[in-house]
Design a protein around this motif. Structure first.
Motif, PDB file in Angstrom:
ATOM      1  N   SER B   7       0.837  -1.194   0.000  1.00 47.42           N
ATOM      2  CA  SER B   7       0.000   0.000   0.000  1.00 47.42           C
ATOM      3  C   SER B   7       0.875   1.249   0.000  1.00 47.42           C
ATOM      4  O   SER B   7       2.061   1.203   0.277  1.00 47.42           O
ATOM      5  CB  SER B   7      -0.910   0.012   1.227  1.00 47.42           C
ATOM      6  OG  SER B   7      -0.150   0.327   2.372  1.00 47.42           O
ATOM      7  N   ARG B   8       0.231   2.356  -0.309  1.00 46.75           N
ATOM      8  CA  ARG B   8       0.930   3.640  -0.353  1.00 46.75           C
ATOM      9  C   ARG B   8       1.591   3.962   0.992  1.00 46.75           C
ATOM     10  O   ARG B   8       2.712   4.468   1.046  1.00 46.75           O
ATOM     11  CB  ARG B   8      -0.105   4.717  -0.696  1.00 46.75           C
ATOM     12  CG  ARG B   8       0.433   6.061  -1.079  1.00 46.75           C
ATOM     13  CD  ARG B   8      -0.703   6.940  -1.545  1.00 46.75           C
ATOM     14  NE  ARG B   8      -0.901   6.824  -2.982  1.00 46.75           N
ATOM     15  CZ  ARG B   8      -0.368   7.666  -3.877  1.00 46.75           C
ATOM     16  NH1 ARG B   8       0.379   8.666  -3.468  1.00 46.75           N
ATOM     17  NH2 ARG B   8      -0.572   7.513  -5.155  1.00 46.75           N
ATOM     18  N   GLN B   9       0.860   3.635   2.069  1.00 46.04           N
ATOM     19  CA  GLN B   9       1.421   3.938   3.390  1.00 46.04           C
ATOM     20  C   GLN B   9       2.628   3.069   3.707  1.00 46.04           C
ATOM     21  O   GLN B   9       3.617   3.531   4.241  1.00 46.04           O
ATOM     22  CB  GLN B   9       0.358   3.729   4.465  1.00 46.04           C
ATOM     23  CG  GLN B   9      -0.618   4.858   4.532  1.00 46.04           C
ATOM     24  CD  GLN B   9      -1.945   4.384   5.036  1.00 46.04           C
ATOM     25  OE1 GLN B   9      -2.500   3.425   4.512  1.00 46.04           O
ATOM     26  NE2 GLN B   9      -2.444   5.012   6.053  1.00 46.04           N
ATOM     27  N   GLU B  10       2.505   1.784   3.356  1.00 44.35           N
ATOM     28  CA  GLU B  10       3.635   0.894   3.585  1.00 44.35           C
ATOM     29  C   GLU B  10       4.840   1.378   2.803  1.00 44.35           C
ATOM     30  O   GLU B  10       5.968   1.345   3.276  1.00 44.35           O
ATOM     31  CB  GLU B  10       3.284  -0.530   3.147  1.00 44.35           C
ATOM     32  CG  GLU B  10       2.516  -1.298   4.188  1.00 44.35           C
ATOM     33  CD  GLU B  10       2.115  -2.655   3.665  1.00 44.35           C
ATOM     34  OE1 GLU B  10       2.636  -3.648   4.162  1.00 44.35           O
ATOM     35  OE2 GLU B  10       1.276  -2.695   2.748  1.00 44.35           O
ATOM     36  N   PHE B  11       4.547   1.838   1.587  1.00 43.18           N
ATOM     37  CA  PHE B  11       5.620   2.340   0.737  1.00 43.18           C
ATOM     38  C   PHE B  11       6.295   3.551   1.391  1.00 43.18           C
ATOM     39  O   PHE B  11       7.509   3.655   1.436  1.00 43.18           O
ATOM     40  CB  PHE B  11       5.054   2.716  -0.635  1.00 43.18           C
ATOM     41  CG  PHE B  11       6.073   3.264  -1.578  1.00 43.18           C
ATOM     42  CD1 PHE B  11       7.047   2.445  -2.122  1.00 43.18           C
ATOM     43  CD2 PHE B  11       6.083   4.612  -1.900  1.00 43.18           C
ATOM     44  CE1 PHE B  11       8.005   2.963  -2.988  1.00 43.18           C
ATOM     45  CE2 PHE B  11       7.039   5.138  -2.760  1.00 43.18           C
ATOM     46  CZ  PHE B  11       8.002   4.306  -3.306  1.00 43.18           C
ATOM     47  N   LYS B  12       5.453   4.440   1.941  1.00 39.35           N
ATOM     48  CA  LYS B  12       6.006   5.630   2.613  1.00 39.35           C
ATOM     49  C   LYS B  12       6.874   5.215   3.807  1.00 39.35           C
ATOM     50  O   LYS B  12       7.938   5.775   4.064  1.00 39.35           O
ATOM     51  CB  LYS B  12       4.864   6.549   3.073  1.00 39.35           C
ATOM     52  CG  LYS B  12       5.310   7.809   3.838  1.00 39.35           C
ATOM     53  CD  LYS B  12       5.948   8.798   2.884  1.00 39.35           C
ATOM     54  CE  LYS B  12       6.393  10.126   3.456  1.00 39.35           C
ATOM     55  NZ  LYS B  12       6.646  10.334   4.820  1.00 39.35           N
ATOM     56  N   HIS B  13       6.407   4.200   4.523  1.00 37.13           N
ATOM     57  CA  HIS B  13       7.174   3.673   5.654  1.00 37.13           C
ATOM     58  C   HIS B  13       8.537   3.177   5.203  1.00 37.13           C
ATOM     59  O   HIS B  13       9.555   3.457   5.829  1.00 37.13           O
ATOM     60  CB  HIS B  13       6.427   2.505   6.303  1.00 37.13           C
ATOM     61  CG  HIS B  13       5.604   2.924   7.471  1.00 37.13           C
ATOM     62  ND1 HIS B  13       6.089   2.895   8.754  1.00 37.13           N
ATOM     63  CD2 HIS B  13       4.360   3.400   7.551  1.00 37.13           C
ATOM     64  CE1 HIS B  13       5.156   3.336   9.560  1.00 37.13           C
ATOM     65  NE2 HIS B  13       4.095   3.647   8.854  1.00 37.13           N
ATOM     66  N   PHE B  15      10.123   4.039   2.565  1.00 38.56           N
ATOM     67  CA  PHE B  15      10.932   5.197   2.167  1.00 38.56           C
ATOM     68  C   PHE B  15      11.551   5.848   3.406  1.00 38.56           C
ATOM     69  O   PHE B  15      12.744   6.098   3.468  1.00 38.56           O
ATOM     70  CB  PHE B  15      10.060   6.203   1.408  1.00 38.56           C
ATOM     71  CG  PHE B  15      10.787   7.475   1.031  1.00 38.56           C
ATOM     72  CD1 PHE B  15      11.575   7.521  -0.116  1.00 38.56           C
ATOM     73  CD2 PHE B  15      10.702   8.599   1.823  1.00 38.56           C
ATOM     74  CE1 PHE B  15      12.251   8.685  -0.460  1.00 38.56           C
ATOM     75  CE2 PHE B  15      11.384   9.769   1.492  1.00 38.56           C
ATOM     76  CZ  PHE B  15      12.158   9.802   0.342  1.00 38.56           C
ATOM     77  N   ASP B  16      10.714   6.092   4.405  1.00 35.87           N
ATOM     78  CA  ASP B  16      11.215   6.750   5.622  1.00 35.87           C
ATOM     79  C   ASP B  16      12.339   5.949   6.264  1.00 35.87           C
ATOM     80  O   ASP B  16      13.272   6.492   6.812  1.00 35.87           O
ATOM     81  CB  ASP B  16      10.076   6.926   6.636  1.00 35.87           C
ATOM     82  CG  ASP B  16       9.186   8.091   6.246  1.00 35.87           C
ATOM     83  OD1 ASP B  16       9.647   8.929   5.446  1.00 35.87           O
ATOM     84  OD2 ASP B  16       8.039   8.135   6.700  1.00 35.87           O
ATOM     85  N   ARG B  17      12.213   4.638   6.176  1.00 30.38           N
ATOM     86  CA  ARG B  17      13.166   3.776   6.846  1.00 30.38           C
ATOM     87  C   ARG B  17      14.475   3.623   6.073  1.00 30.38           C
ATOM     88  O   ARG B  17      15.533   3.531   6.665  1.00 30.38           O
ATOM     89  CB  ARG B  17      12.529   2.390   6.984  1.00 30.38           C
ATOM     90  CG  ARG B  17      12.659   1.843   8.334  1.00 30.38           C
ATOM     91  CD  ARG B  17      11.825   0.615   8.447  1.00 30.38           C
ATOM     92  NE  ARG B  17      12.584  -0.414   9.090  1.00 30.38           N
ATOM     93  CZ  ARG B  17      13.003  -0.351  10.332  1.00 30.38           C
ATOM     94  NH1 ARG B  17      12.771   0.714  11.046  1.00 30.38           N
ATOM     95  NH2 ARG B  17      13.687  -1.345  10.861  1.00 30.38           N
ATOM     96  N   PHE B  19      15.487   5.531   3.191  1.00 33.60           N
ATOM     97  CA  PHE B  19      15.959   6.623   2.345  1.00 33.60           C
ATOM     98  C   PHE B  19      17.441   6.941   2.563  1.00 33.60           C
ATOM     99  O   PHE B  19      18.243   6.910   1.638  1.00 33.60           O
ATOM    100  CB  PHE B  19      15.106   7.879   2.584  1.00 33.60           C
ATOM    101  CG  PHE B  19      15.728   9.140   2.057  1.00 33.60           C
ATOM    102  CD1 PHE B  19      15.739   9.401   0.694  1.00 33.60           C
ATOM    103  CD2 PHE B  19      16.335  10.045   2.908  1.00 33.60           C
ATOM    104  CE1 PHE B  19      16.331  10.550   0.202  1.00 33.60           C
ATOM    105  CE2 PHE B  19      16.941  11.194   2.426  1.00 33.60           C
ATOM    106  CZ  PHE B  19      16.927  11.439   1.062  1.00 33.60           C
TER     107      PHE B  19
END
Lengths: 305, 169
Positions: B7-13, B15-17, B19
């Motif tokens: 999901s988009r949120q998992e993807f953002k997670h 990325f945050d982790r 990057f």
């Protein structure tokens, strides 16, 4: 000789700290080189947020338009497609953020009629527009979920994630503690890296550790999520966690000796601060003074007030 | 529960982790921050495009593999030049005379030079350990290596550094 030195050196490099200082022939120079190197940082030019924004604008929208083949409806379909495309391109999905201040518990109904009870000092984020496609939400703090049957339902936290199909379960993700209690159904708990994963069933509790997920039987499953009624139960819980919950429930600040390693086993209700404090402090031989106007509680040693 | 759709949120997670790790990895290999900041986007975009088929268990090492492939696809390979900055924020003390500052600057340049002269595979591992303070196990996971192999590469890097700093600075 050199082998031995290298072994120590690796130990030191792998476990930063002052123990096991490496000794080599030109040890001082090497050591100072190594510690200087550890002070370096890459010369970043753009912020993480900046790069995320650029990346996000390049991500395709998650929803896709449908194609209709019937020639008669083609014209209508085309215009609908255009409208949909415009909708998805210009109105990218917007998150809904629900944040509870201290002292507030709320109930949220999700688009599929699943229900979330959100505890005080907690935050819930989800995309209503994408709910049909992915039942996925983000949680900071604690919440109890009653999930309607359907596709996989995901709860993401900063400490790990939970996936279910349809059940009742409680997620606690605060500070460094991540626990999931399952009341019914089957719940899958995973850490952020995705290399630790376990499934728990009704009446089980999963506690995320660094190298494994510990699973225990819950002595009293009926108490899972009892906080939604204002009842808080603790079993050998660190005092800082109990006071943290008191702070969030009553919206007060509690001053106490944080070096104390005591744990608390017992109960409090969020209906009356004075009673709750008595419940917690008395068995531990602690005294408290309540400055209600200032929203402040001071905890001291000694059983009398 | 076997659903692999990200999901988009998992993807953002993710990325945050990851990057910083990915951006730094590209910089360690290329010494080019502009390139690193461009490629890090491409790496995550590729993951996003493949979100339906990725295996969750291996996402971390998968990200580093994508980064690796993108780096070697970069045709231009110039002389490696690092420009690491000093992250320790120490207030200038009284004894920091212009001479002292000069020496510090020289040492800093020297440090960058020595680091750039370590052969690539060993250098990447060494920088991950020193700059990001990663343990050997974490480095091994990211690069899909064994801990033993990481230790070997660290040893090689240390040997090079030992030899180089024998000569007066």
């Amino acid at each position: 000789m050199k082998e031995e030195n290298n072994k120590k050196l690796h130990q030191w490099l792998n476990e930063p700290g002052d123990s096991g200082k490496p000794e080599t022939s030109n040890g001082d120079r090497l050591k100072s080189f190594l510690s200087e190197a550890s002070k370096l940082d890459v010369p970043a030019k753009r912020s993480k947020q900046d790069i995320w924004n650029a990346l996000e604008s390049r991500m395709e929208p998650t929803a896709k338009t449908r194609r209709l083949y019937h020639p008669v409806v083609w014209g209508i379909a085309a215009s609908i497609s255009i409208l949909l495309a415009v909708y998805f391109i210009f109105i990218s999905p917007k998150p809904l953020i629900i944040e509870n201040d201290w002292g507030k518990i709320s109930t949220i109904e999700l688009p599929d009629k699943s229900v979330v009870k959100l505890n005080a000092g907690s935050k819930l984020i989800y995309y209503p527009d994408e709910w049909d496609k992915t039942r996925s939400l983000e949680l900071q703090g604690e919440a109890l979920f009653q999930v309607e049957n359907g596709s996989t339902f995901k709860v993401l936290t900063e400490l790990g994630k939970v996936q279910v199909l349809g059940t009742v379960f409680n997620v606690y993700a605060r500070e460094k503690k991540f626990t999931v209690a399952c009341q019914s159904g089957l719940v899958s708990v995973t850490n952020l890296d995705g290399d630790l994963s376990r499934e728990i069933g009704a009446g089980q509790l999963a506690v995320m550790g660094k190298t494994q997920i510990q699973i225990t039987k819950i002595a009293d499953p009926i108490r899972i999520g009892s906080w939604q009624n204002g009842d808080f139960y603790f079993s050998r819980t660190p005092l800082s966690e109990v006071f943290g919950e008191l702070e969030r429930q009553f919206n007060v600040i509690i001053e106490f000796d944080t070096s104390q390693k005591t744990t608390y086993t017992g109960y409090f209700s969020n209906k009356d601060l004075d009673k709750a404090l008595t419940n917690v402090c008395t068995p531990l031989g602690l005294a408290y003074s309540l400055k209600e106007k200032k929203g402040k509680v001071i905890i001291k040693q000694g059983g009398q007030r | 529960m076997g659903e692999s759709n990200l999901s988009r949120q998992e993807f953002k997670h993710l990325f945050d982790r990851h990057f910083e790790g990915i951006r730094n990895y590209i910089y360690y290999r290329t010494g080019d921050m502009d390139l690193a900041e461009d490629l890090v986007q491409d790496v995550f975009l590729k993951l996003w495009e493949r979100r339906d088929s990725v295996k969750r268990e291996t996402i971390k090492s998968y990200l580093y593999t994508i980064a690796h492939n993108m780096i070697i696809n970069q045709a231009k390979r110039q002389q490696l030049m690092y420009n690491f900055i000093n992250s320790s924020k120490v207030m200038p003390a009284e004894h920091e005379t212009p001479d002292f500052l000069m020496q510090k600057k020289e040492f800093h340049d020297y440090l960058n030079q020595v680091l750039a002269s370590i052969p690539e595979p060993d250098r990447v591992v060494f920088l991950m350990n020193r700059i990001e303070q990663l343990k050997y196990l974490e480095i091994a996971e990211r690069l899909g290596l064994s801990v033993k192999a990481v230790e070997k590469r660290m040893s090689k890097a240390l040997d090079i550094i030992r030899r180089m700093i024998k000569e007066p600075i």
